[in-house]
Write an enzyme that holds these catalytic residues in place. Structure first.
Site, PDB file in Angstrom:
ATOM      1  N   SER A   1      27.760  38.030  36.953  1.00 20.97           N
ATOM      2  CA  SER A   1      28.578  37.423  35.903  1.00 20.97           C
ATOM      3  C   SER A   1      29.756  36.650  36.522  1.00 20.97           C
ATOM      4  CB  SER A   1      29.090  38.559  35.002  1.00 20.97           C
ATOM      5  OG  SER A   1      29.784  38.070  33.895  1.00 20.97           O
TER       6      SER A   1
ATOM      7  N   HIS B   1      33.106  31.639  46.319  1.00 19.10           N
ATOM      8  CA  HIS B   1      32.225  32.549  45.623  1.00 19.10           C
ATOM      9  C   HIS B   1      30.834  31.892  45.612  1.00 19.10           C
ATOM     10  CE1 HIS B   1      35.216  35.209  43.097  1.00 19.10           C
ATOM     11  NE2 HIS B   1      35.368  35.345  44.400  1.00 19.10           N
TER      12      HIS B   1
ATOM     13  N   GLU C   1      28.862  30.883  43.245  1.00 21.44           N
ATOM     14  CA  GLU C   1      28.725  29.729  42.350  1.00 21.44           C
ATOM     15  C   GLU C   1      29.464  28.509  42.914  1.00 21.44           C
ATOM     16  OE1 GLU C   1      29.754  32.802  41.693  1.00 21.44           O
ATOM     17  OE2 GLU C   1      29.402  33.380  39.612  1.00 21.44           O
TER      18      GLU C   1
ATOM     19  N   ASN D   1      28.340  33.795  48.444  1.00 21.30           N
ATOM     20  CA  ASN D   1      29.728  34.156  48.721  1.00 21.30           C
ATOM     21  C   ASN D   1      30.006  34.113  50.233  1.00 21.30           C
ATOM     22  OD1 ASN D   1      32.024  36.033  49.277  1.00 21.30           O
ATOM     23  ND2 ASN D   1      31.994  36.254  47.054  1.00 21.30           N
TER      24      ASN D   1
ATOM     25  N   CYS E   1      33.164  35.070  37.603  1.00 17.04           N
ATOM     26  CA  CYS E   1      34.597  35.401  37.529  1.00 17.04           C
ATOM     27  C   CYS E   1      35.366  34.248  36.868  1.00 17.04           C
ATOM     28  CB  CYS E   1      35.136  35.641  38.941  1.00 17.04           C
ATOM     29  SG  CYS E   1      35.600  34.115  39.791  1.00 17.04           S
TER      30      CYS E   1
ATOM     31  N   ASP F   1      37.684  40.558  46.519  1.00 12.38           N
ATOM     32  CA  ASP F   1      36.964  39.380  46.020  1.00 12.38           C
ATOM     33  C   ASP F   1      37.236  39.108  44.549  1.00 12.38           C
ATOM     34  OD1 ASP F   1      35.115  37.357  47.045  1.00 12.38           O
ATOM     35  OD2 ASP F   1      33.761  38.070  45.478  1.00 12.38           O
TER      36      ASP F   1
ATOM     37  N   CYS G   1      35.053  30.807  38.868  1.00  7.61           N
ATOM     38  CA  CYS G   1      33.744  30.149  38.759  1.00  7.61           C
ATOM     39  C   CYS G   1      33.526  29.673  37.325  1.00  7.61           C
ATOM     40  CB  CYS G   1      32.645  31.099  39.211  1.00  7.61           C
ATOM     41  SG  CYS G   1      32.839  31.571  40.948  1.00  7.61           S
TER      42      CYS G   1
END
Lengths: 158, 158
Positions: B90, B63, B65, B52, B92, B155, B95
């Site tokens: 996990s 982010h 990912e 991130n 979002c 975020d 992503c």
């Protein structure tokens, strides 16, 4: 800026924000990129502009909408919730996810004839969509896809 | 690199790829950022790493990912379809949308205790999920959220 695909009369009658998104798309095309543009609008002002940068930056995440969000910078949740995102093309799943993450309540879409994005997912999450199916947007994408089918498929993960 | 939250015995027994994602998260934390990391794996090799960058780059789209996908560069659809994405948290909606756009078939998630992403949407699209609920990942995020609740809410669009 050259606007060869535009019917000028139509262009000058067009919503200012969609016009700005088209200008972004054309900037991208003039850079040798994929002609998709977007602007983020808050209380009647453009606070972020962007266009697809796959070719220009070798980016797989800078779709037009993502670039506009990135260029708007860090905003509060309250600000996003008063925004409208304008985009020349129906938002793909990634851009849809970004719209949902930040709770942007309204999206104005230039066209969904050449590509149907994740509009059902947006609607299911109560995002208000306006689909203009504007001829300039359709023509711009149709010409691009005909000339660059491989690049286009790469951009949509196909 | 200092790994103060880790139980070292557990860490050395851990899947190499989740370990690499945690290393990315810790890089982010050491830069003053949000400690979420990710790696993209193709045929047993890491082809993209990221964390991130909200704080570091003022980015609203990087982010963990997304940064890993961006750093992997432009790939063919066939390559994405042989990849597994590892992420410490996990994913979002944004992503998740990127995973769906590129057709990544498998995601390994460090934890979903501190934040539940759009896992239902991934599963509904036949993405295979493994949720490890790893204590290192949980501890890292819990401490961060306790210390920086406003940044964390920003975020995730809250």
């Amino acid at each position: 800026m050259a606007l060869p695909f535009l019917n000028y009369q139509q262009y000058h009658l067009m919503d200012n924000f969609m016009r700005a998104a088209i200008e972004e798309a054309l900037k991208g095309r003039n850079e040798g990129g994929i002609p998709i543009g977007s602007v983020l609008v808050h209380k009647g002002e453009i606070i972020g502009r962007g266009h697809n940068r796959r070719v220009q930056k070798g980016s797989v995440i800078l779709h037009g909408e993502m670039d506009a969000l990135e260029n708007a910078g860090r905003l509060t949740a309250a600000t996003y919730r008063e925004c409208t995102l304008y985009t020349t093309l129906s938002p793909c799943p990634m851009c849809t996810g970004a719209i949902l993450l930040y709770g942007i309540p309204r999206v104005v879409i230039g066209e969904n004839h050449t590509f149907m994005g994740a509009e059902d997912l947006l609607r299911a999450n109560n995002v208000e969509l306006t689909v203009e199916n504007d001829e300039t947007c359709i023509d711009m994408m149709q010409r691009f896809i005909e000339r660059h089918p491989t690049l286009w498929n790469e951009d949509i993960g196909e």
